[in-house]
Write a protein that holds these residues in place. Structure first.
Motif, PDB file in Angstrom:
ATOM      1  N   TYR A 167       1.076  -1.136   0.026  1.00 33.26           N
ATOM      2  CA  TYR A 167      -0.071   0.201   0.017  1.00 33.26           C
ATOM      3  C   TYR A 167       0.844   1.389   0.033  1.00 33.26           C
ATOM      4  O   TYR A 167       0.540   2.486  -0.719  1.00 33.26           O
ATOM      5  CB  TYR A 167      -0.895  -0.079   1.308  1.00 33.26           C
ATOM      6  CG  TYR A 167      -1.569   1.163   1.668  1.00 33.26           C
ATOM      7  CD1 TYR A 167      -2.625   1.726   0.976  1.00 33.26           C
ATOM      8  CD2 TYR A 167      -1.495   1.757   2.750  1.00 33.26           C
ATOM      9  CE1 TYR A 167      -3.436   2.840   1.144  1.00 33.26           C
ATOM     10  CE2 TYR A 167      -2.129   2.949   3.222  1.00 33.26           C
ATOM     11  CZ  TYR A 167      -3.210   3.268   2.464  1.00 33.26           C
ATOM     12  OH  TYR A 167      -3.768   4.522   2.753  1.00 33.26           O
ATOM     13  N   ALA A 168       1.862   1.048   0.835  1.00 29.42           N
ATOM     14  CA  ALA A 168       2.799   2.553   1.019  1.00 29.42           C
ATOM     15  C   ALA A 168       3.379   2.825  -0.408  1.00 29.42           C
ATOM     16  O   ALA A 168       3.346   3.851  -0.894  1.00 29.42           O
ATOM     17  CB  ALA A 168       3.940   2.379   2.022  1.00 29.42           C
ATOM     18  N   GLU A 169       3.665   1.727  -1.168  1.00 27.49           N
ATOM     19  CA  GLU A 169       4.425   2.143  -2.423  1.00 27.49           C
ATOM     20  C   GLU A 169       3.394   2.338  -3.446  1.00 27.49           C
ATOM     21  O   GLU A 169       3.551   3.285  -4.388  1.00 27.49           O
ATOM     22  CB  GLU A 169       5.187   0.897  -3.031  1.00 27.49           C
ATOM     23  CG  GLU A 169       6.591   0.573  -1.841  1.00 27.49           C
ATOM     24  CD  GLU A 169       7.296  -0.652  -2.244  1.00 27.49           C
ATOM     25  OE1 GLU A 169       6.621  -1.484  -3.368  1.00 27.49           O
ATOM     26  OE2 GLU A 169       8.014  -1.134  -1.649  1.00 27.49           O
ATOM     27  N   GLU A 170       2.165   1.691  -3.752  1.00 20.90           N
ATOM     28  CA  GLU A 170       1.267   1.364  -4.804  1.00 20.90           C
ATOM     29  C   GLU A 170       0.414   2.641  -4.641  1.00 20.90           C
ATOM     30  O   GLU A 170      -0.215   3.111  -5.522  1.00 20.90           O
ATOM     31  CB  GLU A 170       0.838   0.424  -4.999  1.00 20.90           C
ATOM     32  CG  GLU A 170       1.618  -0.792  -5.356  1.00 20.90           C
ATOM     33  CD  GLU A 170       1.164  -2.203  -5.880  1.00 20.90           C
ATOM     34  OE1 GLU A 170       0.001  -2.176  -6.132  1.00 20.90           O
ATOM     35  OE2 GLU A 170       1.680  -3.136  -5.645  1.00 20.90           O
ATOM     36  N   VAL A 171      -0.144   3.080  -3.452  1.00 25.44           N
ATOM     37  CA  VAL A 171      -1.008   4.270  -2.923  1.00 25.44           C
ATOM     38  C   VAL A 171      -0.610   5.339  -2.374  1.00 25.44           C
ATOM     39  O   VAL A 171      -0.875   6.248  -2.987  1.00 25.44           O
ATOM     40  CB  VAL A 171      -2.352   3.376  -2.296  1.00 25.44           C
ATOM     41  CG1 VAL A 171      -3.335   4.338  -2.209  1.00 25.44           C
ATOM     42  CG2 VAL A 171      -2.684   2.227  -2.936  1.00 25.44           C
ATOM     43  N   VAL A 172       0.255   5.159  -1.260  1.00 20.41           N
ATOM     44  CA  VAL A 172       0.554   6.487  -0.496  1.00 20.41           C
ATOM     45  C   VAL A 172       1.532   7.068  -1.409  1.00 20.41           C
ATOM     46  O   VAL A 172       1.340   8.478  -1.311  1.00 20.41           O
ATOM     47  CB  VAL A 172       0.915   5.978   0.843  1.00 20.41           C
ATOM     48  CG1 VAL A 172       1.387   7.207   1.660  1.00 20.41           C
ATOM     49  CG2 VAL A 172      -0.039   5.325   1.534  1.00 20.41           C
ATOM     50  N   GLY A 182     -10.757  -3.999  -1.236  1.00 23.18           N
ATOM     51  CA  GLY A 182      -9.324  -3.779  -1.516  1.00 23.18           C
ATOM     52  C   GLY A 182      -8.858  -4.482  -2.775  1.00 23.18           C
ATOM     53  O   GLY A 182      -7.940  -3.986  -3.484  1.00 23.18           O
ATOM     54  N   TYR A 183      -9.297  -5.713  -3.087  1.00 20.54           N
ATOM     55  CA  TYR A 183      -8.877  -6.484  -4.149  1.00 20.54           C
ATOM     56  C   TYR A 183      -9.344  -6.195  -5.558  1.00 20.54           C
ATOM     57  O   TYR A 183      -8.773  -6.406  -6.352  1.00 20.54           O
ATOM     58  CB  TYR A 183      -9.550  -7.816  -3.844  1.00 20.54           C
ATOM     59  CG  TYR A 183     -10.894  -8.269  -4.228  1.00 20.54           C
ATOM     60  CD1 TYR A 183     -11.279  -8.836  -5.559  1.00 20.54           C
ATOM     61  CD2 TYR A 183     -11.727  -7.895  -3.277  1.00 20.54           C
ATOM     62  CE1 TYR A 183     -12.528  -9.021  -5.824  1.00 20.54           C
ATOM     63  CE2 TYR A 183     -13.361  -8.142  -3.656  1.00 20.54           C
ATOM     64  CZ  TYR A 183     -13.541  -8.550  -4.739  1.00 20.54           C
ATOM     65  OH  TYR A 183     -14.881  -8.791  -5.211  1.00 20.54           O
ATOM     66  N   GLU A 184     -10.301  -4.983  -5.552  1.00 26.03           N
ATOM     67  CA  GLU A 184     -10.760  -4.503  -6.625  1.00 26.03           C
ATOM     68  C   GLU A 184      -9.940  -3.411  -7.178  1.00 26.03           C
ATOM     69  O   GLU A 184     -10.007  -1.987  -7.199  1.00 26.03           O
ATOM     70  CB  GLU A 184     -12.262  -3.990  -6.734  1.00 26.03           C
ATOM     71  CG  GLU A 184     -12.988  -5.244  -6.229  1.00 26.03           C
ATOM     72  CD  GLU A 184     -14.521  -4.723  -5.907  1.00 26.03           C
ATOM     73  OE1 GLU A 184     -14.882  -3.522  -6.016  1.00 26.03           O
ATOM     74  OE2 GLU A 184     -15.303  -5.697  -5.400  1.00 26.03           O
ATOM     75  N   PRO A 224      -6.948  -0.550   2.967  1.00 24.80           N
ATOM     76  CA  PRO A 224      -5.673  -0.832   2.666  1.00 24.80           C
ATOM     77  C   PRO A 224      -5.184  -2.125   2.901  1.00 24.80           C
ATOM     78  O   PRO A 224      -4.364  -2.654   2.202  1.00 24.80           O
ATOM     79  CB  PRO A 224      -4.898   0.155   3.329  1.00 24.80           C
ATOM     80  CG  PRO A 224      -5.696   0.736   4.509  1.00 24.80           C
ATOM     81  CD  PRO A 224      -7.027   0.705   3.889  1.00 24.80           C
ATOM     82  N   TRP A 225      -5.700  -2.832   4.053  1.00 24.46           N
ATOM     83  CA  TRP A 225      -5.139  -4.141   4.155  1.00 24.46           C
ATOM     84  C   TRP A 225      -5.807  -4.947   3.064  1.00 24.46           C
ATOM     85  O   TRP A 225      -5.258  -6.222   2.605  1.00 24.46           O
ATOM     86  CB  TRP A 225      -5.794  -4.525   5.641  1.00 24.46           C
ATOM     87  CG  TRP A 225      -5.335  -5.985   5.922  1.00 24.46           C
ATOM     88  CD1 TRP A 225      -4.413  -6.498   6.428  1.00 24.46           C
ATOM     89  CD2 TRP A 225      -6.074  -7.273   5.642  1.00 24.46           C
ATOM     90  NE1 TRP A 225      -4.276  -7.960   6.426  1.00 24.46           N
ATOM     91  CE2 TRP A 225      -5.566  -8.358   6.123  1.00 24.46           C
ATOM     92  CE3 TRP A 225      -7.682  -7.506   5.123  1.00 24.46           C
ATOM     93  CZ2 TRP A 225      -6.022  -9.692   6.009  1.00 24.46           C
ATOM     94  CZ3 TRP A 225      -7.959  -8.722   5.002  1.00 24.46           C
ATOM     95  CH2 TRP A 225      -7.345  -9.801   5.376  1.00 24.46           C
ATOM     96  N   GLY A 226      -7.368  -4.831   2.832  1.00 26.47           N
ATOM     97  CA  GLY A 226      -7.647  -5.674   1.493  1.00 26.47           C
ATOM     98  C   GLY A 226      -6.899  -5.334   0.349  1.00 26.47           C
ATOM     99  O   GLY A 226      -6.829  -6.360  -0.569  1.00 26.47           O
TER     100      GLY A 226
END
Length: 315
Positions: free
Chosen positions: A37-42, A99-101, A133-135
């Motif tokens: 999540y930190a790399e791909e979203v944040v 989250g998987y979507e 984000p966990w999803g």
């Protein structure tokens, strides 16, 4: 395009018996981290905010804390118009409730990158690109408590993802005029998530064919057929629209018009029901289609948001 129903029991639990704590723990132990999540979203969000300092305000609206389960905690981020004006229409965009979507999240990021700046002056924009984000990291529909956040947008919600998103919207918006919630329908809905839900609840799996193509879910209480039609037409050049099955349905729901079904969003606790917006829609992209690339899926999500804003501005 959908897989056929299977008679093989789900590997956790006893058929016909709802899960208890042991089964939920066994399910959780089977969920590995698959992306970051930190790399791909944040990181993209921070880059966006740095590139649009006059238009975009990036802020943390909460922390999703699952350390009680031996998991991580996640900062939750939203983007809003820096120049928020009471006389401007309010647009809410949500992604990653499931989250998987993937394109729900990445489509929101794409729209933020290419469209946020040009709309931020005349509109009040609030975007929550990854509510779960966990999803997202585990490519999962549920949260670690085996709850579907998209059934928990209701008072005293037991899902922190839903409760924190609702609190963010309430704190930032005295009203919402338009809400676009970005989702996908995937083959894993039949191969994994549907069977898991049936096992969790101790019921039989209600199988429906997965539609091949893009479609929308309107609100039974606020159907807005002209609005939904405008969005379908905007997406047609990007990716194909799902056709009804032999029963005139998509995922078991009667087709209202080309590419559109309706759900009672408030009654079901769906994200699209958390505001009183007069215009609301939920996208459903089909990433498993052999004729739709990941880029097309992201573009379809972004095109829907842009078309929804255009419709809001002309009615």
């Amino acid at each position: 395009m959908s897989i056929s129903p299977s008679s093989t029991p789900y590997p956790i639990g006893t058929p016909g018996t709802p899960w208890a704590a042991a089964e939920r723990a066994a399910w959780l132990a089977r969920q590995p981290l698959q992306r970051v999540y930190a790399e791909e979203v944040v990181a993209p969000l921070k880059a966006l905010a740095a590139g649009l300092p006059a238009q975009a305000e990036l802020f943390q609206y909460g922390t999703l804390d699952y350390t009680r389960l031996g998991l991580a905690s996640y900062p939750l981020w939203a983007v809003r118009s820096r120049a928020w004006r009471a006389d401007h229409p309010v647009v809410l965009v949500t992604g990653g409730v499931h989250g998987y979507e993937t394109s729900g999240v990445q489509g929101a990021l794409l729209w933020l990158e290419h469209e946020f700046g040009r709309h931020a002056q005349g509109l009040n924009l609030l975007v929550l690109p990854c509510i779960s984000p966990w999803g997202y990291e585990t490519i999962n529909r549920w949260n670690p408590d085996a709850l579907d956040p998209n059934r928990q947008f209701k008072p005293a919600s037991p899902a922190a993802e839903s409760a924190l998103a609702m609190a963010c919207v309430a704190a930032n918006c005295t009203r919402v005029d338009l809400h676009v919630d970005l989702h996908e329908t995937t083959d894993t809905d039949n191969s994994e998530f549907g069977p898991a839900k049936a096992a969790r609840d101790g019921v039989a799996f209600d199988w429906h064919a997965i539609p091949d193509g893009f479609y929308l879910v309107g609100d039974t209480e606020r159907p807005a057929p002209d609005f939904q039609r405008a969005l379908i037409e905007a997406v047609r050049p990007v990716t194909h629209i799902a056709e009804a099955d032999e029963h005139g349905c998509l995922i078991g729901e009667p087709l209202q018009q080309a590419g559109v079904i309706n759900y009672p969003k408030r009654a079901l606790g769906l994200c699209g029901g958390m505001t009183a917006a007069r215009l609301v829609t939920t996208t459903e992209v089909y990433p498993d289609s052999p004729t739709a690339s990941p880029a097309q899926c992201n573009q379809a999500q972004a095109a829907t948001v842009t078309a929804a804003i255009a419709y809001l501005q002309r009615v």
